[in-house]
Design an enzyme around this catalytic site. Sequence first.
Site, PDB file in Angstrom:
ATOM      1  N   LYS A 256       2.534  -1.547   9.810  1.00 41.72           N
ATOM      2  CA  LYS A 256       1.285  -1.248  10.288  1.00 41.72           C
ATOM      3  C   LYS A 256       0.375  -2.779  10.246  1.00 41.72           C
ATOM      4  CE  LYS A 256      -0.351   1.778   7.140  1.00 41.72           C
ATOM      5  NZ  LYS A 256       0.857   2.514   6.510  1.00 41.72           N
TER       6      LYS A 256
ATOM      7  N   ARG B 269      -6.296   8.620   5.359  1.00 43.60           N
ATOM      8  CA  ARG B 269      -4.959   8.984   4.686  1.00 43.60           C
ATOM      9  C   ARG B 269      -5.065  10.510   4.187  1.00 43.60           C
ATOM     10  NH1 ARG B 269      -3.440   3.366   3.120  1.00 43.60           N
ATOM     11  NH2 ARG B 269      -1.474   3.455   2.009  1.00 43.60           N
TER      12      ARG B 269
ATOM     13  N   ARG C 198       9.884  -6.386   0.481  1.00 44.64           N
ATOM     14  CA  ARG C 198       8.679  -6.968   0.569  1.00 44.64           C
ATOM     15  C   ARG C 198       8.384  -7.400  -0.842  1.00 44.64           C
ATOM     16  NH1 ARG C 198       3.681  -3.526   2.960  1.00 44.64           N
ATOM     17  NH2 ARG C 198       3.736  -2.575   1.125  1.00 44.64           N
TER      18      ARG C 198
ATOM     19  N   ARG D 140       2.877  -7.351  -5.288  1.00 47.46           N
ATOM     20  CA  ARG D 140       2.053  -6.032  -5.247  1.00 47.46           C
ATOM     21  C   ARG D 140       2.506  -5.387  -6.270  1.00 47.46           C
ATOM     22  NH1 ARG D 140       0.584  -3.576   0.621  1.00 47.46           N
ATOM     23  NH2 ARG D 140       0.571  -1.633  -0.700  1.00 47.46           N
TER      24      ARG D 140
ATOM     25  N   ARG E 133       4.717   6.952  -3.382  1.00 51.57           N
ATOM     26  CA  ARG E 133       3.745   6.791  -2.080  1.00 51.57           C
ATOM     27  C   ARG E 133       4.400   7.335  -0.881  1.00 51.57           C
ATOM     28  NH1 ARG E 133       4.217   0.523  -2.139  1.00 51.57           N
ATOM     29  NH2 ARG E 133       3.157   0.371  -0.396  1.00 51.57           N
TER      30      ARG E 133
HETATM   31  P1  AMP Z   1      -1.700  -0.129   1.761  1.00 53.13           P
HETATM   32  O1  AMP Z   1      -1.904  -1.580   1.425  1.00 53.13           O
HETATM   33  O2  AMP Z   1      -2.219   0.431   2.918  1.00 53.13           O
HETATM   34  O3  AMP Z   1      -0.399   0.394   1.491  1.00 53.13           O
HETATM   35  O4  AMP Z   1      -2.589   0.637   0.317  1.00 53.13           O
HETATM   36  C1  AMP Z   1      -2.220   0.500  -0.913  1.00 53.13           C
HETATM   37  C2  AMP Z   1      -2.789   1.310  -1.812  1.00 53.13           C
HETATM   38  O5  AMP Z   1      -4.337   1.350  -1.522  1.00 53.13           O
HETATM   39  C3  AMP Z   1      -2.582   2.677  -1.551  1.00 53.13           C
HETATM   40  O6  AMP Z   1      -1.068   3.007  -1.939  1.00 53.13           O
HETATM   41  C4  AMP Z   1      -3.618   3.534  -2.312  1.00 53.13           C
HETATM   42  O7  AMP Z   1      -3.511   3.456  -3.541  1.00 53.13           O
HETATM   43  C5  AMP Z   1      -4.720   2.800  -1.856  1.00 53.13           C
HETATM   44  N1  AMP Z   1      -5.257   3.243  -0.511  1.00 53.13           N
HETATM   45  C6  AMP Z   1      -5.488   2.256   0.813  1.00 53.13           C
HETATM   46  N2  AMP Z   1      -5.948   3.116   1.665  1.00 53.13           N
HETATM   47  C7  AMP Z   1      -6.250   4.180   1.102  1.00 53.13           C
HETATM   48  C8  AMP Z   1      -7.250   5.380   1.506  1.00 53.13           C
HETATM   49  N3  AMP Z   1      -7.368   5.519   2.937  1.00 53.13           N
HETATM   50  N4  AMP Z   1      -7.305   6.601   0.830  1.00 53.13           N
HETATM   51  C9  AMP Z   1      -6.774   6.391  -0.329  1.00 53.13           C
HETATM   52  N5  AMP Z   1      -6.308   5.427  -1.115  1.00 53.13           N
HETATM   53  C10 AMP Z   1      -6.026   4.291  -0.313  1.00 53.13           C
END
Ligand code: AMP
Length: 191
Positions: free
Chosen positions: A14, A90, A129, A135, A146
């Site tokens: 993404k 999400r 990654r 991270r 996840r």
């Molecule tokens: P990402 O960078 O999109 O993989 O997001 C990293 C982490 O941020 C996720 O595993 C969640 O813990 C949190 N997060 C990001 N976007 C959301 C969302 N829309 N709703 C809830 N948690 C989120």
Amino acid sequence: MLNIILCGAPGCGKGTQSALLVEKYGLKHLSTGDLLRAEMQSGSEVGQKASEFISQGNLVPDAMIIEILLKAVDTYSKDAAGFILDGFPRTVEQAIALEKAFEERNNKISFLIDIQVEREELITRLLKRGETSGRSDDNLETIKKRLEIYEEKTAPVNDFYKGLNKYFAIDGIGQIEEIFGRISSVIDSSK
Ligand code: AMP
């Protein structure tokens, strides 16, 4: 306005594809993961609350992330040709809140694009990654969590958009440019 949700499991590409879409279509990229990591880095109260959820691979509470996302939408609406939403919604609750909030702003979500990649490939990509991302959530245990949460909470968002006739799926395996071509075809044929 062209407002696209880029959906797909963690590691589907993404972020990479969003960067290319910004360049080609002049859209504003809003990644809720990036917004949360910025909050954590700044040491804000929101960031402190979010960090535990994130490092354990859990979603942060809906109310918190909806507020963060809408604040960013309102900040950039005036200047943006549209948005790419990356990592939001999400949950179905977030999707309902998003549809309502855009309607209230006389705007609408154009469609959702689901980037499909199988589980083993996602795990391989995320572990790779993790070697450089720094991270807290790019380790095997958290990656598995996840992916489970994606299936349980986020996959239903796809069904929600199917119900609105605003769902497109593309194959997320291949060269970056090839995948970008598939996404661009969906966008261009919707115009
Ligand atoms: P990402 O960078 O999109 O993989 O997001 C990293 C982490 O941020 C996720 O595993 C969640 O813990 C949190 N997060 C990001 N976007 C959301 C969302 N829309 N709703 C809830 N948690 C989120």
